[in-house]
Design a protein around this motif. Structure first.
Motif, PDB file in Angstrom:
ATOM      1  N   HIS A  84       0.838  -1.203   0.000  1.00  0.00           N
ATOM      2  CA  HIS A  84       0.000   0.000   0.000  1.00  0.00           C
ATOM      3  C   HIS A  84       0.871   1.250   0.000  1.00  0.00           C
ATOM      4  CE1 HIS A  84      -1.954   3.257   2.331  1.00  0.00           C
ATOM      5  NE2 HIS A  84      -3.027   2.928   1.667  1.00  0.00           N
ATOM      6  N   ASP A  85       1.888   1.250   0.853  1.00  0.00           N
ATOM      7  CA  ASP A  85       2.781   2.391   0.998  1.00  0.00           C
ATOM      8  C   ASP A  85       3.578   2.627  -0.283  1.00  0.00           C
ATOM      9  OD1 ASP A  85       3.379   4.408   2.845  1.00  0.00           O
ATOM     10  OD2 ASP A  85       5.267   3.459   3.385  1.00  0.00           O
ATOM     11  N   ASP A  86       4.065   1.535  -0.907  1.00  0.00           N
ATOM     12  CA  ASP A  86       4.803   1.658  -2.162  1.00  0.00           C
ATOM     13  C   ASP A  86       3.912   2.215  -3.263  1.00  0.00           C
ATOM     14  OD1 ASP A  86       7.102   0.718  -0.978  1.00  0.00           O
ATOM     15  OD2 ASP A  86       6.886  -1.324  -1.750  1.00  0.00           O
ATOM     16  N   ALA A  87       2.664   1.748  -3.319  1.00  0.00           N
ATOM     17  CA  ALA A  87       1.728   2.243  -4.328  1.00  0.00           C
ATOM     18  C   ALA A  87       1.435   3.723  -4.112  1.00  0.00           C
ATOM     19  CB  ALA A  87       0.434   1.432  -4.290  1.00  0.00           C
ATOM     20  N   ALA A  88       1.291   4.136  -2.862  1.00  0.00           N
ATOM     21  CA  ALA A  88       1.038   5.545  -2.560  1.00  0.00           C
ATOM     22  C   ALA A  88       2.234   6.397  -2.950  1.00  0.00           C
ATOM     23  CB  ALA A  88       0.713   5.718  -1.086  1.00  0.00           C
ATOM     24  N   SER A  89       3.440   5.900  -2.717  1.00  0.00           N
ATOM     25  CA  SER A  89       4.648   6.642  -3.086  1.00  0.00           C
ATOM     26  C   SER A  89       4.746   6.789  -4.596  1.00  0.00           C
ATOM     27  CB  SER A  89       5.899   5.930  -2.569  1.00  0.00           C
ATOM     28  OG  SER A  89       5.932   5.973  -1.177  1.00  0.00           O
TER      29      SER A  89
END
Length: 141
Positions: free
Chosen positions: A119-124
């Motif tokens: 999720h965090d990688d996708a948001a970045s």
């Protein structure tokens, strides 16, 4: 940003994590994952602050260097739990969220941590802002 706004931002960030939910033991906010608290936010009418578990020695030391920060009582301080008051002068939302994330990674099951990382990688990748968390760049909200 006012301490109550910092608290609201940290609460929203914590509740965005996979499996996170809020309970109110003792009338105070506790954000949990897998039946275990990873951040305590206290009561709405109390002084805005959080309690998080920081096991990385450098992160723990940095947190304790802030004005008003201290090891959590009831013997929890020996396990890395830290009390961090929110202060408009010394507390950034980004840094507080980094510490909440550190606490989540310590408490949450590995499968949920991996889900958070995806999720965090996708948001970045989607252009979410970054901030300087004192240890290099971190991801903001």
């Amino acid at each position: 940003m006012q301490p109550s706004e910092i608290r609201a931002s940290v609460r929203a960030f914590a509740l965005d994590m996979p499996g996170a939910y809020e309970e109110f033991p003792w009338g105070e906010s506790a954000i949990k994952v897998d039946k275990k608290a990873f951040v305590f936010l206290g009561a709405d009418d109390a002084r805005p602050a959080c309690h998080v578990k920081l096991t990385d020695p450098d992160v723990h030391a940095h947190a304790l260097s802030l004005p008003g920060a201290q090891r959590m009582g009831y013997g929890l301080g020996q396990y890395g739990w830290v009390y961090l008051p929110f202060d408009a002068t010394h507390t950034s939302v980004g840094l507080a969220c980094e510490w909440v994330e550190e606490s989540y990674r310590t408490i949450a099951p590995r499968s949920l941590v991996r889900e958070w990382e995806r999720h965090d990688d996708a948001a970045s990748a989607g252009g979410r802002d970054t901030f300087d968390n004192g240890y290099g760049k971190g991801r903001g909200r």
